[in-house]
Motif scaffolding. Structure first.
Motif, PDB file in Angstrom:
ATOM      1  N   GLU A  49       0.913  -1.367   0.075  1.00  0.00           N
ATOM      2  CA  GLU A  49      -0.267  -0.076   0.017  1.00  0.00           C
ATOM      3  C   GLU A  49       0.964   1.250   0.085  1.00  0.00           C
ATOM      4  O   GLU A  49       0.440   2.246  -0.785  1.00  0.00           O
ATOM      5  CB  GLU A  49      -0.968   0.091   1.410  1.00  0.00           C
ATOM      6  CG  GLU A  49      -1.944  -1.257   1.336  1.00  0.00           C
ATOM      7  CD  GLU A  49      -2.996  -1.168   0.093  1.00  0.00           C
ATOM      8  OE1 GLU A  49      -2.931  -0.138  -0.662  1.00  0.00           O
ATOM      9  OE2 GLU A  49      -3.364  -2.385  -0.139  1.00  0.00           O
ATOM     10  N   GLU A  93     -10.521  -2.856   1.319  1.00  0.00           N
ATOM     11  CA  GLU A  93     -10.144  -2.976  -0.085  1.00  0.00           C
ATOM     12  C   GLU A  93     -11.433  -2.364  -0.888  1.00  0.00           C
ATOM     13  O   GLU A  93     -11.448  -1.968  -1.838  1.00  0.00           O
ATOM     14  CB  GLU A  93     -10.037  -4.424  -0.410  1.00  0.00           C
ATOM     15  CG  GLU A  93      -8.602  -4.762  -0.083  1.00  0.00           C
ATOM     16  CD  GLU A  93      -7.385  -3.936  -0.237  1.00  0.00           C
ATOM     17  OE1 GLU A  93      -7.391  -3.243  -1.349  1.00  0.00           O
ATOM     18  OE2 GLU A  93      -6.335  -3.566   0.182  1.00  0.00           O
ATOM     19  N   GLU A 129      -6.947  -8.031  -5.079  1.00  0.00           N
ATOM     20  CA  GLU A 129      -6.750  -7.692  -3.650  1.00  0.00           C
ATOM     21  C   GLU A 129      -8.112  -8.037  -2.980  1.00  0.00           C
ATOM     22  O   GLU A 129      -8.350  -8.704  -2.153  1.00  0.00           O
ATOM     23  CB  GLU A 129      -6.530  -6.324  -3.114  1.00  0.00           C
ATOM     24  CG  GLU A 129      -4.925  -6.200  -3.496  1.00  0.00           C
ATOM     25  CD  GLU A 129      -4.292  -4.864  -2.900  1.00  0.00           C
ATOM     26  OE1 GLU A 129      -5.113  -4.018  -2.530  1.00  0.00           O
ATOM     27  OE2 GLU A 129      -2.987  -5.098  -2.583  1.00  0.00           O
TER      28      GLU A 129
HETATM   29 FE1  OFO Z   1      -3.570   0.010  -2.777  1.00  0.00          FE
HETATM   30  O1  OFO Z   1      -4.239  -1.840  -3.305  1.00  0.00           O
HETATM   31 FE2  OFO Z   1      -5.716  -2.245  -2.163  1.00  0.00          FE
HETATM   32  O2  OFO Z   1      -6.018  -0.899  -1.151  1.00  0.00           O
END
Ligand code: OFO
Length: 167
Positions: A49, A93, A129
């Protein structure tokens, strides 16, 4: 760079920074609870991140915009269970995905194809993610409240996650 895009990208810098700090707090919680595999997973997520944040900082500077390095709130650092920890991960996320979609909308509205192109990397990243967070939560839901299941989950977490190729 259009002001509204500049503002949205600065917001995104903040969200990536928040995610990085949140995952660091989650890694530290897992570490303290004796879940070393989960701790490593979140230490790595935290690093990623930070890289996402840096990529944005560099992009805004390259495009002649003004970067604002944000002040952050303290992240959550107490979790009642592994399910709650990973639920937090998925929610974080999903929030980020929503923000990225908002940037894409604005880019298309203002015909900023350059930023749109740059942001497509984030679209793909979010897809991966979110899928990872869902896979891990599904596994935890199968485990239920079985301690030996948690032991195995912690031991095997690195094998549940697809390696990323482009980092
Ligand atoms: Fe930045 O990749 Fe998920 O939050």
């Amino acid at each position: 760079m259009h002001t509204s895009i500049e503002n949205l990208l600065n917001n995104q810098i903040k969200y990536e920074a928040m995610a990085s700090m949140q995952y660091l707090a989650m890694a530290s919680w897992a570490d303290a609870e004796g879940y070393n595999g989960i701790a490593n997973f979140f230490y790595m997520q935290s690093e990623e991140e930070r890289e996402h944040m840096l990529k944005l900082v560099k992009f805004v500077n390259e495009r002649g915009g003004k970067v604002i390095i944000p002040q952050l709130e303290q992240p959550a650092d107490e979790f009642s269970s592994l399910q709650s920890l990973f639920n937090h991960f998925l929610e974080s996320e999903m929030f980020v995905t929503e923000q990225i979609n908002g940037i894409i909308d604005e880019c298309l509205k203002l015909k900023d194809y350059n930023t749109n192109n740059f942001m497509q990397w984030y679209v793909t990243e979010q897809l991966e993610e979110e899928a990872t967070a869902r896979t891990l939560l599904d596994k935890l839901n199968i485990i239920g409240d079985d301690n030996s299941g948690y032991y195995l989950f912690d031991r095997d977490i690195s094998t549940f996650v697809q390696p990323h190729e482009d980092r």
